[in-house]
Write an enzyme that holds these catalytic residues in place. Structure first.
Site, PDB file in Angstrom:
ATOM      1  N   SER A 200      19.070  -4.464 -39.741  1.00 44.09           N
ATOM      2  CA  SER A 200      18.165  -4.307 -40.882  1.00 44.09           C
ATOM      3  C   SER A 200      18.618  -5.123 -42.089  1.00 44.09           C
ATOM      4  O   SER A 200      17.813  -5.415 -42.972  1.00 44.09           O
ATOM      5  CB  SER A 200      18.081  -2.852 -41.338  1.00 44.09           C
ATOM      6  N   ALA A 233      21.672   4.680 -44.340  1.00 43.39           N
ATOM      7  CA  ALA A 233      22.501   4.591 -43.130  1.00 43.39           C
ATOM      8  C   ALA A 233      21.853   3.723 -42.040  1.00 43.39           C
ATOM      9  O   ALA A 233      20.629   3.745 -41.908  1.00 43.39           O
ATOM     10  CB  ALA A 233      22.751   6.003 -42.591  1.00 43.39           C
ATOM     11  N   PRO A 234      22.649   2.984 -41.278  1.00 39.85           N
ATOM     12  CA  PRO A 234      24.118   2.848 -41.353  1.00 39.85           C
ATOM     13  C   PRO A 234      24.617   1.912 -42.457  1.00 39.85           C
ATOM     14  O   PRO A 234      25.827   1.807 -42.657  1.00 39.85           O
ATOM     15  CB  PRO A 234      24.480   2.277 -39.974  1.00 39.85           C
ATOM     16  N   GLY A 235      23.716   1.225 -43.164  1.00 38.29           N
ATOM     17  CA  GLY A 235      24.213   0.531 -44.358  1.00 38.29           C
ATOM     18  C   GLY A 235      23.917  -0.953 -44.487  1.00 38.29           C
ATOM     19  O   GLY A 235      24.519  -1.628 -45.329  1.00 38.29           O
ATOM     20  N   GLY A 236      23.004  -1.486 -43.694  1.00 39.49           N
ATOM     21  CA  GLY A 236      22.708  -2.930 -43.754  1.00 39.49           C
ATOM     22  C   GLY A 236      22.215  -3.382 -45.124  1.00 39.49           C
ATOM     23  O   GLY A 236      22.674  -4.408 -45.650  1.00 39.49           O
ATOM     24  N   ASP A 252      21.892   9.119 -47.999  1.00 38.48           N
ATOM     25  CA  ASP A 252      21.462   9.369 -46.610  1.00 38.48           C
ATOM     26  C   ASP A 252      22.307  10.501 -46.053  1.00 38.48           C
ATOM     27  O   ASP A 252      23.507  10.574 -46.348  1.00 38.48           O
ATOM     28  CB  ASP A 252      21.646   8.105 -45.738  1.00 38.48           C
ATOM     29  N   ASP A 272      18.722  14.268 -50.184  1.00 42.62           N
ATOM     30  CA  ASP A 272      17.362  13.918 -49.775  1.00 42.62           C
ATOM     31  C   ASP A 272      16.837  12.803 -50.699  1.00 42.62           C
ATOM     32  O   ASP A 272      16.770  12.992 -51.921  1.00 42.62           O
ATOM     33  CB  ASP A 272      16.469  15.165 -49.891  1.00 42.62           C
ATOM     34  N   ASP A 288      14.369   2.252 -47.561  1.00 44.17           N
ATOM     35  CA  ASP A 288      13.991   1.939 -46.176  1.00 44.17           C
ATOM     36  C   ASP A 288      13.787   3.238 -45.394  1.00 44.17           C
ATOM     37  O   ASP A 288      14.033   3.292 -44.195  1.00 44.17           O
ATOM     38  CB  ASP A 288      15.110   1.080 -45.555  1.00 44.17           C
ATOM     39  N   LYS A 317       5.214   1.572 -44.188  1.00 45.52           N
ATOM     40  CA  LYS A 317       4.853   1.507 -42.762  1.00 45.52           C
ATOM     41  C   LYS A 317       3.348   1.323 -42.651  1.00 45.52           C
ATOM     42  O   LYS A 317       2.583   1.881 -43.451  1.00 45.52           O
ATOM     43  CB  LYS A 317       5.252   2.811 -42.045  1.00 45.52           C
TER      44      LYS A 317
HETATM   45  C1  LIG Z   1      15.539   2.547 -40.907  1.00 51.19           C
HETATM   46  S1  LIG Z   1      16.900   3.511 -41.319  1.00 51.19           S
HETATM   47  C2  LIG Z   1      17.609   2.638 -42.643  1.00 51.19           C
HETATM   48  C3  LIG Z   1      18.401   1.449 -42.223  1.00 51.19           C
HETATM   49  C4  LIG Z   1      19.141   0.857 -43.391  1.00 51.19           C
HETATM   50  N1  LIG Z   1      18.247   0.270 -44.380  1.00 51.19           N
HETATM   51  C5  LIG Z   1      20.107  -0.228 -42.939  1.00 51.19           C
HETATM   52  O1  LIG Z   1      19.941  -1.369 -43.335  1.00 51.19           O
HETATM   53  O2  LIG Z   1      21.058   0.074 -42.194  1.00 51.19           O
HETATM   54  C6  LIG Z   1      16.170   4.883 -42.124  1.00 51.19           C
HETATM   55  C7  LIG Z   1      17.168   5.852 -42.713  1.00 51.19           C
HETATM   56  O3  LIG Z   1      16.459   6.713 -43.603  1.00 51.19           O
HETATM   57  C8  LIG Z   1      17.084   7.960 -43.584  1.00 51.19           C
HETATM   58  N2  LIG Z   1      16.151   8.951 -44.133  1.00 51.19           N
HETATM   59  C9  LIG Z   1      14.943   9.306 -43.671  1.00 51.19           C
HETATM   60  N3  LIG Z   1      14.400  10.256 -44.472  1.00 51.19           N
HETATM   61  C10 LIG Z   1      15.300  10.466 -45.463  1.00 51.19           C
HETATM   62  C11 LIG Z   1      15.332  11.315 -46.587  1.00 51.19           C
HETATM   63  N4  LIG Z   1      14.328  12.132 -46.877  1.00 51.19           N
HETATM   64  N5  LIG Z   1      16.423  11.262 -47.400  1.00 51.19           N
HETATM   65  C12 LIG Z   1      17.449  10.434 -47.138  1.00 51.19           C
HETATM   66  N6  LIG Z   1      17.467   9.604 -46.077  1.00 51.19           N
HETATM   67  C13 LIG Z   1      16.411   9.630 -45.255  1.00 51.19           C
HETATM   68  C14 LIG Z   1      17.442   8.178 -42.129  1.00 51.19           C
HETATM   69  O4  LIG Z   1      18.531   9.089 -42.017  1.00 51.19           O
HETATM   70  C15 LIG Z   1      17.823   6.761 -41.682  1.00 51.19           C
HETATM   71  O5  LIG Z   1      19.241   6.601 -41.739  1.00 51.19           O
END
Ligand SMILES: C[S@@+](CC[C@H](N)C(=O)[O-])C[C@H]1O[C@@H](n2cnc3c(N)ncnc32)[C@H](O)[C@@H]1O
Length: 365
Positions: A200, A233-236, A252, A272, A288, A317
């Site tokens: 990502s 997460a994971p942090g990209g 996250d 959250d 994201d 989305k």
């Molecule tokens: C597509 S991944 C993100 C990837 C991230 N941008 C990267 O580059 O590694 C979506 C993330 O959103 C988190 N997520 C979804 N709903 C959330 C919420 N309400 N609060 C915090 N994190 C949330 C999920 O745990 C997941 O790790």
């Protein structure tokens, strides 16, 4: 003006709807032509087809006066948008050059500042990559010799595009200068370093490349700035921000990669992303989180309405149907919410190469 637009294969209907809206707002009578899965859309301007001469009246006028208008460059679903200069459907593979030089002889844009040779991003057109590369190498010196291309690349001048549809069919077009290199097919070639916590990371890097101008990248991504990454997460995405020496609060419930925490620039909070708020305004907020686009757009607007961030990059989305209309509705809601709060916010959005069923939005106040 007749246009050629390149897009992600499968998103031709959205690209066609977007360019039809653009033309309708400018009272340009015309229609889009699209072929599903082809990765391209043509827009036919009815005024340019007058009397079937093939001549574009605006361009005819432009020969004697100023240069005619250039095509839009901030469309969401189009990676590339060029004004068509010539359609060459019956090229002779033993001499493709002569008809191209002839078609450009009187162009009001001579000399062009740069040349891009490309092809649609479809499975069918991808084998044309070798031809595009080798023909570009032959075309560039021939254009320079004919005075059609500046002696060295001039990124402040319009760019000449040559798009191959087959070995015997190509379209010549012109696009607006961007003050930086235009990528063939509108797809930046990015490398993913092995320390990146996720693929990502390339998405945020591409967003910075495509949605920010070079001067904005320089001024808006400075060491010591602060950012919040919602759904980190994971942090990209956080990792890309740390590459600019920006301090990140990563929100996250999931774990972050050790390589990211090792940068010393990241604070991880398990919270959250829809309810957490900063105690101090930050320079950037990126988001994201995979969620309903309406919900994301509303939360992003709250950040701007409260002045919690100055700039943001977030994903919306795409729904299964009516994707163009839904994107427009989400962006309109976002702007309306910010305006109600008395905050002027601007946006640019694009379906990036790394975006599948989503678009990426840059917003700034
Ligand atoms: C597509 S991944 C993100 C990837 C991230 N941008 C990267 O580059 O590694 C979506 C993330 O959103 C988190 N997520 C979804 N709903 C959330 C919420 N309400 N609060 C915090 N994190 C949330 C999920 O745990 C997941 O790790």
């Amino acid at each position: 003006m007749n246009l050629l637009l390149l897009c992600r294969p499968g998103f031709e209907p959205e690209t066609a709807a977007e360019i039809a809206d653009w033309a309708a707002r400018r009272e340009i009578a015309g229609y889009p032509q699209a072929e599903r899965g082809s990765g391209w859309v043509r827009f036919h301007d009815l005024a340019a087809q007058q009397e079937n001469t093939g001549a574009d009246p605006e361009e005819e006028a432009g020969r004697n006066t100023a240069r005619p208008a250039l095509p839009p460059r901030n469309l969401i679903f189009a990676r590339q948008c060029v004004r068509v200069l010539a359609d060459l459907p019956q090229l002779d593979p033993s001499d493709r050059l002569t008809p191209m030089l002839a078609a450009l002889a009187d162009t009001p844009w001579r000399p062009f500042g740069s040349l891009i040779v490309e092809h649609p991003d479809s499975d069918a057109a991808r084998p044309l990559a070798g031809l595009a590369r080798s023909f570009g190498n032959a075309l560039r010196p021939a254009l320079r010799k004919a005075g059609l291309l500046s002696a060295s690349e001039d990124l402040q001048q319009p760019c000449l595009h040559l798009c191959f549809f087959s070995g015997t069919h190509a379209v010549l077009g012109v696009s607006q200068p961007r003050g930086e290199r235009i990528w063939p097919q509108g797809i930046p070639r990015l490398r993913l370093p092995k320390e990146a916590p996720s693929r990502s990371a390339q998405k945020l890097e591409e967003a910075f490349q495509i949605l920010l101008r070079p001067d904005e990248r320089e001024q808006w991504l400075k060491p010591g700035m602060s950012a919040v990454d919602l759904g980190a997460a994971p942090g990209g995405w956080s990792w890309i921000l740390t590459r600019h020496h920006i301090h990140v609060t990563a929100i996250d419930n999931g774990p972050l990669a050790d390589s990211l925490l090792a940068t010393g620039l990241v604070r991880h909070l398990r919270a959250d992303g829809f309810s957490w708020q900063p105690t101090q305004p930050v320079d950037w907020m990126v988001c994201d989180m995979v969620e309903q686009p309406r919900r994301v757009a509303a939360r992003m607007a709250e950040w701007f309405a409260h002045g919690w961030c100055r700039r943001a990059v977030f994903n919306l989305k795409l729904p299964m149907k009516k994707r163009h209309a839904e994107v427009q509705a989400n962006l309109a809601d976002f702007h309306a919410h910010c305006a109600e709060a008395g905050v002027a916010v601007q946006t640019r959005a694009r379906q990036l190469y790394h975006d599948r069923e989503e678009i990426t939005v840059l917003a700034w106040s």
